[in-house]
Each structure stands twice: as C-alpha cells, then as structure tokens.
Design an enzyme around this catalytic site. Structure first.
Site, PDB file in Angstrom:
ATOM      1  N   ILE A  67       0.842  -1.199   0.000  1.00 43.33           N
ATOM      2  CA  ILE A  67       0.000   0.000   0.000  1.00 43.33           C
ATOM      3  C   ILE A  67       0.875   1.246   0.000  1.00 43.33           C
ATOM      4  CG2 ILE A  67      -1.748   1.293   1.284  1.00 43.33           C
ATOM      5  CD1 ILE A  67      -2.685  -1.431   2.426  1.00 43.33           C
ATOM      6  N   ASN A  68       1.927   1.232   0.816  1.00 45.60           N
ATOM      7  CA  ASN A  68       2.844   2.363   0.882  1.00 45.60           C
ATOM      8  C   ASN A  68       3.481   2.631  -0.473  1.00 45.60           C
ATOM      9  OD1 ASN A  68       5.833   3.271   1.111  1.00 45.60           O
ATOM     10  ND2 ASN A  68       4.934   3.993   3.017  1.00 45.60           N
ATOM     11  N   GLU A  69       3.935   1.575  -1.127  1.00 49.19           N
ATOM     12  CA  GLU A  69       4.630   1.752  -2.410  1.00 49.19           C
ATOM     13  C   GLU A  69       3.696   2.321  -3.469  1.00 49.19           C
ATOM     14  OE1 GLU A  69       7.714  -0.720  -5.321  1.00 49.19           O
ATOM     15  OE2 GLU A  69       6.705  -1.753  -3.672  1.00 49.19           O
ATOM     16  N   LEU A 212      -6.511  10.638  12.693  1.00 43.92           N
ATOM     17  CA  LEU A 212      -7.462  10.658  11.585  1.00 43.92           C
ATOM     18  C   LEU A 212      -6.684  10.865  10.292  1.00 43.92           C
ATOM     19  CD1 LEU A 212     -10.203  12.983  13.143  1.00 43.92           C
ATOM     20  CD2 LEU A 212     -10.343  10.498  12.880  1.00 43.92           C
ATOM     21  N   ASP A 215      -7.536  14.972   8.627  1.00 46.57           N
ATOM     22  CA  ASP A 215      -7.608  16.178   9.464  1.00 46.57           C
ATOM     23  C   ASP A 215      -6.399  17.090   9.316  1.00 46.57           C
ATOM     24  OD1 ASP A 215      -5.745  14.586  10.699  1.00 46.57           O
ATOM     25  OD2 ASP A 215      -6.539  14.837  12.730  1.00 46.57           O
ATOM     26  N   GLU A 268       8.574  -0.146   6.021  1.00 44.04           N
ATOM     27  CA  GLU A 268       9.824   0.058   5.290  1.00 44.04           C
ATOM     28  C   GLU A 268      10.791   0.863   6.145  1.00 44.04           C
ATOM     29  OE1 GLU A 268      10.127  -1.581   2.404  1.00 44.04           O
ATOM     30  OE2 GLU A 268       8.094  -2.251   2.860  1.00 44.04           O
TER      31      GLU A 268
END
Length: 296
Positions: A67-69, A212, A215, A268
């Site tokens: 997801i990060n990549e 959140l 925000d 990572e």
C-alpha cells in the site's frame, strides 16, 4: 466502465481466492487489469504505466508495504491524472486496512476497492522524498516489526509482532533524540516513538488511537519511561493515560539525534540522524467503506 488496475504482491500471484474475485468482477463487466510485482520498484513502474490504460483506480493488493509503495507512486503523479487508491489487504498485519474497516474477505475487499466511494485522505512526507500512509514507528517498536521472522508471521499473523517483542525485551535500548514542532519541544530518551496518520501498527496495536487520515494532522506518541516495560506497553497500546506517555497532534515535526535511528514507514525502514515529517493534506483519493473510523 472505467478501467481498474490491480497491483498484486508477487507472493499472492497463485492465490486462488484472488483469481476468483478478479474473475467475478470481470464477469460483471469490470475492466480489471492485473500486474504482479517481482522486485522493488515494480509497483511504481506499474502506477506510471496506468495512465496509458485510462485507469480510474489502482488497487494495492498486499500488505502495508505494498500500500505504501503504491500510494507513494500515486502522489508523484500530476493531480489531474492521479487515479484513486483501492486496497486489497493480503499482508500479515494489514494494519491500515483493518483500522479503516476494509473487509479482510478478498471478494468483499475487491468489490469495495473498485466500487467504493473515493474520499480525500492525507499522506505524510518524510525528508521530502519518502512517504507513509499509516504510521512511522521508532525505537523498540521498529526493531520488533523489522526483525520479526517471516515464518513466525506466517504462523501467527499480526500477533507475531507482539510475541516477538516479548522475546526480544533483553535488547531494549532507548533512542536519544530531540523532537520539535508547532508549539511542541521535547528532548530525551524514547523507548517507542509513534507518528500516526493512521492508528495502529505492529499487528493491530493502537499506537496512535486518536489519529485521523483527513484532518491535516499527525498524532505523536512517545514512551519515555524506564519502568517495567510490559506495563508501559499496555498503556501505550491500550490508550490508557500514563505520565510516561507524551502525546500531541501537529501538522509537522522535526527529529534530530546524535546517532542514526531507524523509523519504520509502513513497514519500510529508513535510517538517519535528521527527519522532517509533515502532512500533505488531501493528498490522494482512496476508496473506503462508509464506516471508516479514521475519517473525521
């Protein structure tokens, strides 16, 4: 119907449930392309190629690192040509997906990733070129999540991080550092540092329980004490008040240390002596369920 691209972590290429879910969507008329990653950099390349496919949504199929990549590659695209992010949680911990109430059932998650409502969410930028969508952890928490053996993850899932942490308590060492941000300054020895855009890390531990993702702020929580660690970890991960847990919210912060320290950005590792971490408000669009608790 607009095209969708699924970027699938190579470890899941033979997952029959994923294949069935993809087939079901295609049978419904969804144009769903699939690309499988083999090595670092593949996801970024696939994201950059997505524009040529007229893709509306790019789905990250894997764990928090995948997801990060994908999210990091999306933010680099021009806003006018930036697809939405969908999430198919297939990792060990699935911390971001779980805290967003994204279903872990593959078919349900894939339906949401294609058809769910896209909402604007923040990303956090580190030293101008690294990103995290969920959390940056430093200190003892980083060593747990980066050193937990793959076999232990496979057997125990998210609980493996906590169990491995208990096994490694003899290696505990605090990180000496200074942290400053708007209206906040602190220096000392930190056992655990949590900087949350999202709320949980390490296989379901709510390290930043009030964070959140829309925000414009990060939640910072520090564990600074030297008393019995199990009791302290209970306080940190349960959200209980404790005089040895320092917390605040802020749009940016700077961390300096006399020695290299390592932060875990969505799984990572990134090491250095100086870090500037800041929120990018409304950075990308993400398809999330209506009951997502991370939306303010």
């Amino acid at each position: 119907m607009p095209h969708t691209l699924l970027i699938l972590n190579g470890k899941e290429a033979g997952n029959q449930d994923v294949r069935n879910a993809v087939k079901n969507l295609r049978d419904e008329g969804v144009t769903l392309h699939v690309r499988v990653t083999w090595e670092q950099g593949d996801a970024k390349r696939y994201v950059n190629e997505a524009a040529a496919l007229a893709v509306e949504t790019i789905i990250a199929g894997g764990g928090d690192g995948t997801i990060n990549e994908v999210a990091s590659a999306l933010i680099a695209l021009p806003e006018s040509n930036r697809p939405s992010l969908g999430i198919l949680p297939l990792g060990t911990a699935n911390d971001f997906a779980t805290s967003c109430s994204i279903p872990l059932q593959i078919d349900h998650a894939l339906q949401l990733a294609v058809k769910g409502r896209a909402v604007a969410i923040d990303l956090a930028q580190v030293n101008d070129k690294h990103y995290f969508i969920n959390m940056a952890t430093g200190g003892f928490g980083t060593r747990i999540t980066t050193e937990t053996p793959e076999k232990l993850k496979a057997v125990l899932g998210g609980a493996s991080y906590f169990i491995h942490g208990l096994m490694r308590m003899d290696t505990i060492k605090a990180d000496s550092c200074e942290i400053r941000g708007p209206g906040f300054e602190w220096s000392g020895d930190a056992l655990v540092i949590g900087i949350g855009n999202g709320r949980q890390a390490g296989g379901g531990q709510p390290l930043c329980p009030d964070a959140l993702i829309n925000d414009g702020l990060l939640q910072l929580r520090l564990l600074i004490a030297e008393e019995l660690l199990p009791a302290l970890l209970t306080s940190v991960f349960s959200g209980e008040k404790n005089k040895n847990v320092i917390e605040t919210t802020l749009p940016w912060l700077e961390i300096t240390a006399p020695h290299d320290i390592t932060f875990n950005l969505d799984g990572e590792p990134l090491s250095g002596k100086n870090f500037r971490i800041e929120v990018i408000p409304n950075a990308i669009q993400c398809r999330l369920p209506p009951n997502c608790e991370l939306l303010g």
